[in-house]
Design a protein around this motif. Structure first.
Motif, PDB file in Angstrom:
ATOM      1  N   ASN A   1       0.824  -1.215   0.000  1.00 27.92           N
ATOM      2  CA  ASN A   1       0.000   0.000   0.000  1.00 27.92           C
ATOM      3  C   ASN A   1       0.863   1.271   0.000  1.00 27.92           C
ATOM      4  N   ILE A   2       1.895   1.280  -0.828  1.00 28.87           N
ATOM      5  CA  ILE A   2       2.824   2.423  -0.890  1.00 28.87           C
ATOM      6  C   ILE A   2       2.232   3.503  -1.801  1.00 28.87           C
ATOM      7  N   ASN A   3       2.186   4.708  -1.267  1.00 29.29           N
ATOM      8  CA  ASN A   3       1.592   5.817  -2.022  1.00 29.29           C
ATOM      9  C   ASN A   3       2.340   6.047  -3.336  1.00 29.29           C
ATOM     10  N   HIS A   4       1.591   6.244  -4.409  1.00 30.21           N
ATOM     11  CA  HIS A   4       2.114   6.477  -5.764  1.00 30.21           C
ATOM     12  C   HIS A   4       2.808   5.249  -6.368  1.00 30.21           C
ATOM     13  N   VAL A   5       2.861   4.143  -5.635  1.00 27.73           N
ATOM     14  CA  VAL A   5       3.545   2.951  -6.169  1.00 27.73           C
ATOM     15  C   VAL A   5       2.595   1.748  -6.228  1.00 27.73           C
ATOM     16  N   THR A   6       2.030   1.404  -5.080  1.00 26.65           N
ATOM     17  CA  THR A   6       1.202   0.189  -5.037  1.00 26.65           C
ATOM     18  C   THR A   6      -0.146   0.430  -4.364  1.00 26.65           C
ATOM     19  N   ARG A   7      -0.543   1.669  -4.251  1.00 24.32           N
ATOM     20  CA  ARG A   7      -1.828   1.948  -3.590  1.00 24.32           C
ATOM     21  C   ARG A   7      -2.963   1.795  -4.602  1.00 24.32           C
ATOM     22  N   VAL A   8      -3.860   0.874  -4.302  1.00 22.06           N
ATOM     23  CA  VAL A   8      -5.021   0.660  -5.181  1.00 22.06           C
ATOM     24  C   VAL A   8      -6.291   1.026  -4.420  1.00 22.06           C
ATOM     25  N   MET A   9      -7.420   0.944  -5.084  1.00 26.64           N
ATOM     26  CA  MET A   9      -8.667   1.453  -4.492  1.00 26.64           C
ATOM     27  C   MET A   9      -8.999   0.791  -3.158  1.00 26.64           C
ATOM     28  N   THR A  10      -8.930  -0.531  -3.135  1.00 25.94           N
ATOM     29  CA  THR A  10      -9.356  -1.225  -1.903  1.00 25.94           C
ATOM     30  C   THR A  10      -8.411  -0.933  -0.738  1.00 25.94           C
ATOM     31  N   THR A  11      -7.112  -0.972  -1.007  1.00 21.61           N
ATOM     32  CA  THR A  11      -6.167  -0.715   0.093  1.00 21.61           C
ATOM     33  C   THR A  11      -6.243   0.747   0.517  1.00 21.61           C
ATOM     34  N   ALA A  12      -6.491   1.644  -0.430  1.00 18.48           N
ATOM     35  CA  ALA A  12      -6.623   3.065  -0.103  1.00 18.48           C
ATOM     36  C   ALA A  12      -7.865   3.310   0.747  1.00 18.48           C
ATOM     37  N   ILE A  13      -8.955   2.635   0.385  1.00 17.11           N
ATOM     38  CA  ILE A  13     -10.186   2.790   1.173  1.00 17.11           C
ATOM     39  C   ILE A  13      -9.932   2.363   2.616  1.00 17.11           C
ATOM     40  N   ALA A  14      -9.265   1.216   2.769  1.00 16.28           N
ATOM     41  CA  ALA A  14      -8.979   0.709   4.119  1.00 16.28           C
ATOM     42  C   ALA A  14      -8.120   1.708   4.894  1.00 16.28           C
ATOM     43  N   LEU A  15      -7.077   2.221   4.210  1.00  9.47           N
ATOM     44  CA  LEU A  15      -6.151   3.136   4.876  1.00  9.47           C
ATOM     45  C   LEU A  15      -6.832   4.456   5.229  1.00  9.47           C
ATOM     46  N   GLU A  16      -7.498   5.065   4.232  1.00 12.68           N
ATOM     47  CA  GLU A  16      -8.093   6.384   4.441  1.00 12.68           C
ATOM     48  C   GLU A  16      -9.211   6.327   5.483  1.00 12.68           C
ATOM     49  N   THR A  17      -9.940   5.233   5.512  1.00 13.05           N
ATOM     50  CA  THR A  17     -10.988   5.088   6.531  1.00 13.05           C
ATOM     51  C   THR A  17     -10.361   5.055   7.918  1.00 13.05           C
ATOM     52  N   SER A  18      -9.266   4.308   8.048  1.00  9.61           N
ATOM     53  CA  SER A  18      -8.618   4.213   9.364  1.00  9.61           C
ATOM     54  C   SER A  18      -8.004   5.550   9.757  1.00  9.61           C
ATOM     55  N   ARG A  19      -7.614   6.352   8.755  1.00  9.29           N
ATOM     56  CA  ARG A  19      -7.021   7.666   9.059  1.00  9.29           C
ATOM     57  C   ARG A  19      -8.082   8.754   9.243  1.00  9.29           C
ATOM     58  N   GLY A  20      -9.323   8.412   8.925  1.00 12.02           N
ATOM     59  CA  GLY A  20     -10.397   9.391   9.078  1.00 12.02           C
ATOM     60  C   GLY A  20     -10.615  10.261   7.860  1.00 12.02           C
ATOM     61  N   ASP A  21      -9.901   9.986   6.766  1.00  8.21           N
ATOM     62  CA  ASP A  21     -10.099  10.746   5.528  1.00  8.21           C
ATOM     63  C   ASP A  21     -11.212  10.065   4.722  1.00  8.21           C
ATOM     64  N   LEU A  22     -12.438  10.300   5.219  1.00 13.85           N
ATOM     65  CA  LEU A  22     -13.565   9.552   4.656  1.00 13.85           C
ATOM     66  C   LEU A  22     -13.944  10.009   3.252  1.00 13.85           C
ATOM     67  N   GLU A  23     -13.629  11.284   2.916  1.00 15.46           N
ATOM     68  CA  GLU A  23     -14.001  11.792   1.585  1.00 15.46           C
ATOM     69  C   GLU A  23     -13.336  10.974   0.484  1.00 15.46           C
ATOM     70  N   LEU A  24     -12.031  10.793   0.610  1.00 15.99           N
ATOM     71  CA  LEU A  24     -11.294  10.036  -0.402  1.00 15.99           C
ATOM     72  C   LEU A  24     -11.744   8.574  -0.407  1.00 15.99           C
ATOM     73  N   ALA A  25     -11.938   8.023   0.800  1.00 17.73           N
ATOM     74  CA  ALA A  25     -12.383   6.628   0.884  1.00 17.73           C
ATOM     75  C   ALA A  25     -13.736   6.465   0.199  1.00 17.73           C
ATOM     76  N   LEU A  26     -14.648   7.399   0.449  1.00 19.48           N
ATOM     77  CA  LEU A  26     -15.981   7.302  -0.141  1.00 19.48           C
ATOM     78  C   LEU A  26     -15.934   7.522  -1.652  1.00 19.48           C
ATOM     79  N   ALA A  27     -15.104   8.448  -2.079  1.00 19.23           N
ATOM     80  CA  ALA A  27     -14.967   8.694  -3.522  1.00 19.23           C
ATOM     81  C   ALA A  27     -14.464   7.431  -4.225  1.00 19.23           C
ATOM     82  N   LEU A  28     -13.493   6.785  -3.630  1.00 21.47           N
ATOM     83  CA  LEU A  28     -12.978   5.538  -4.212  1.00 21.47           C
ATOM     84  C   LEU A  28     -14.056   4.447  -4.197  1.00 21.47           C
ATOM     85  N   GLY A  29     -14.821   4.414  -3.101  1.00 23.04           N
ATOM     86  CA  GLY A  29     -15.906   3.428  -3.007  1.00 23.04           C
ATOM     87  C   GLY A  29     -16.939   3.631  -4.091  1.00 23.04           C
ATOM     88  N   ILE A  30     -17.273   4.914  -4.336  1.00 23.33           N
ATOM     89  CA  ILE A  30     -18.265   5.217  -5.384  1.00 23.33           C
ATOM     90  C   ILE A  30     -17.732   4.768  -6.751  1.00 23.33           C
TER      91      ILE A  30
END
Lengths: 234, 262
Positions: free
Chosen positions: A179-208
């Motif tokens: 889950n390395i930023n700009h290298v191996t971060r994909v939608m599902t891993t980003a959603i998991a990460l951003e949700t845990s960090r509280g950045d729900l906007e990006l997580a929700l955008a990826l979910g949509i």
């Protein structure tokens, strides 16, 4: 921020074509589609061969394929990690924490699904064709080719199952990709990460976007299945 | 190049260069058993070139099974089946064509169905097209060439199955109840196609339950009962003076009780 605000922010990210967001989406599609294409190249002929041939140990092969369909992604991730890690047999290739490692993990997950489901489709078709093929004197190679071609309006559903598995996968790609930023971060891993960090906007955008992709693929397959042409050839 | 007789390569319409009395298939004392049960026993039949042999008999008599043995789809348990004096092989299978009771249509167009079998039998591109067109014309299906085969009517599908079989130029056409469940008009079209093939020198072995069809189509009649040949010979003579009680009952349209083959 309340939930409405999160949704609006998510919509804004999508509407404004946020570069960070679409970098993740693009990498997800690259990884998923590469894995599905390679899995189809491996799984469809394998499934067709098992469906159309009778050989010693065939039952065991079918059983193994069916069992592999339910492989836990984290176990696959762990196994691929062990193989690709510096002390593993393929460590010299330095593939760990690269998109290639993620593609490999997804191939391991998706190929059995495509092989097992296509085996069932091809076997049903072969039961119908078997005696006629024997009468024609169809060779083994031609048999597989003909069955795959004649199942062309049914197999997209099998491929869709593979796409669904690959695109929604988290555990394996997290382990081998990191889950390395700009290298191996994909939608599902980003959603998991951003949700845990509280950045729900990006997580929700990826979910949509993830849901929209699933919708587009399903609509495409439904359209393919629903055409008059397909009805005549299925 | 297909393995079957090279004299047959050029055209579907050619008269076959075969001696009239040449035996194509000689079945000697053949039997077939499965799990200890005999479905055919001590069957000896000779199928001659350019002749139409019709197999009749009650359900379960072994008629369809006998066709499959002739075609090499399944091996006989006992006895031997010879093709022109030689053991059955892939070569002999290529000189035969079989049409099943329920036509199996590939999920392709009518023309693609024709081309598939021609390709499998080793005919090259232009020859495939020529033979497919000739056979479709013979079957009256030219206008349907681009249609999906599976949307054709039952009669059209069976005509296509016969045309597909004939396109490869077989010496022997095996037909397993080709007009079962077809209406009289479709039956007539299939019979015309079979007759046309026979007039071009192709031997025919056909299974039927239709007495009228047997009378129209048979040169030689074989009456099977309980896996054995109850009576066989010249069709006209058998219809005129049936010897076995079972055949007499069948011709009279009466029921009779089966006995076990073993």
């Amino acid at each position: 921020m309340n939930n409405d605000g999160v949704l609006l922010q998510a919509a804004r990210l999508i509407a404004e074509w946020d570069p960070a967001l679409f970098e993740i989406v693009l990498l997800s599609l690259q990884v998923t589609m590469s894995a599905v294409v390679i899995s189809c190249l491996l799984g469809l002929p394998l499934g067709a061969a098992v469906g159309a041939f009778r050989f010693h140990g065939r039952g065991a092969v079918i059983l193994i394929l069916n069992v592999l369909m339910g492989l836990p992604p984290v176990v696959v991730g762990l196994l691929v990690y062990l193989v690709l890690s510096a002390s593993g047999p393929l460590g010299v290739l330095e593939l760990l924490y690269t998109p290639t490692a993620m593609i490999i993990a997804q191939i391991v997950l998706v190929t059995p699904i495509i092989a097992a489901l296509s085996r069932q489709v091809i076997e049903d078709l072969y039961l119908e064709y078997a005696e006629q093929f024997a009468s024609f004197g169809v060779s083994r190679y031609t048999r597989v080719r003909a069955l795959l071609w004649d199942a062309r309006y049914t197999l997209p559903t099998v491929v869709l199952a593979g796409v669904g598995r690959a695109v929604a996968e988290v555990g394996a790609v997290m382990i081998v990709g990191g889950n390395i930023n700009h290298v191996t971060r994909v939608m599902t891993t980003a959603i998991a990460l951003e949700t845990s960090r509280g950045d729900l906007e990006l997580a929700l955008a990826l979910g949509i976007i993830l849901l929209a992709l699933a919708l587009v693929v399903n609509v495409f397959v439904m359209a393919l299945r629903g055409t008059r042409v397909r009805g005549a050839y299925a | 190049m297909p393995k079957c007789d090279a004299k047959r390569q050029s055209s579907l319409g050619e008269v076959i260069d075969s001696k009239i009395e040449l035996p194509l298939i000689s079945a000697r004392d053949i039997g077939f058993s499965l799990n200890g049960q005999w479905f055919l026993k001590d069957v000896s039949i000779t199928v001659r070139a350019r002749k139409r042999t019709v197999l009749i008999g009650p359900n379960g008599a072994g008629k369809s099974l006998l066709l499959r043995l002739f075609h090499g789809l399944i091996p006989a348990s006992t006895g031997e089946i010879l093709w022109k004096g030689q053991k059955l092989s892939s070569n002999s299978q290529e000189c035969q064509a079989m049409v099943f009771q329920r036509p199996v249509m590939l999920r392709r167009s009518v023309m693609a169905n024709m081309r598939f079998v021609l390709g499998v039998r080793g005919f090259a591109g232009r020859e495939q097209t020529r033979r497919a067109k000739d056979a479709l014309e013979m079957a009256g299906l030219t206008s349907l060439a681009s249609r999906p085969a599976r949307v054709l009517s039952g009669g059209e599908q069976q005509c296509l199955a016969v045309a597909r079989a004939l396109a490869c130029g077989p010496e022997l056409l095996l037909l397993d109840e080709p007009t079962a469940s077809l209406d009289p008009a479709a039956t007539s079209r299939v019979e015309e196609l079979i007759t046309a093939a026979h007039e071009r020198g192709i031997a025919v072995v056909m299974v039927t339950h239709d007495q009228g069809q047997a009378r129209r189509m048979a040169d030689q009649l074989v009456f099977l009962q309980s896996g054995r040949v109850a009576e066989a010979g010249d069709a006209a003579a058998m219809f005129a003076t049936p010897k076995s009680p079972a055949l007499r009952a069948w011709l009279d349209g009466r029921l009779f009780v089966e006995t076990e083959a073993n």
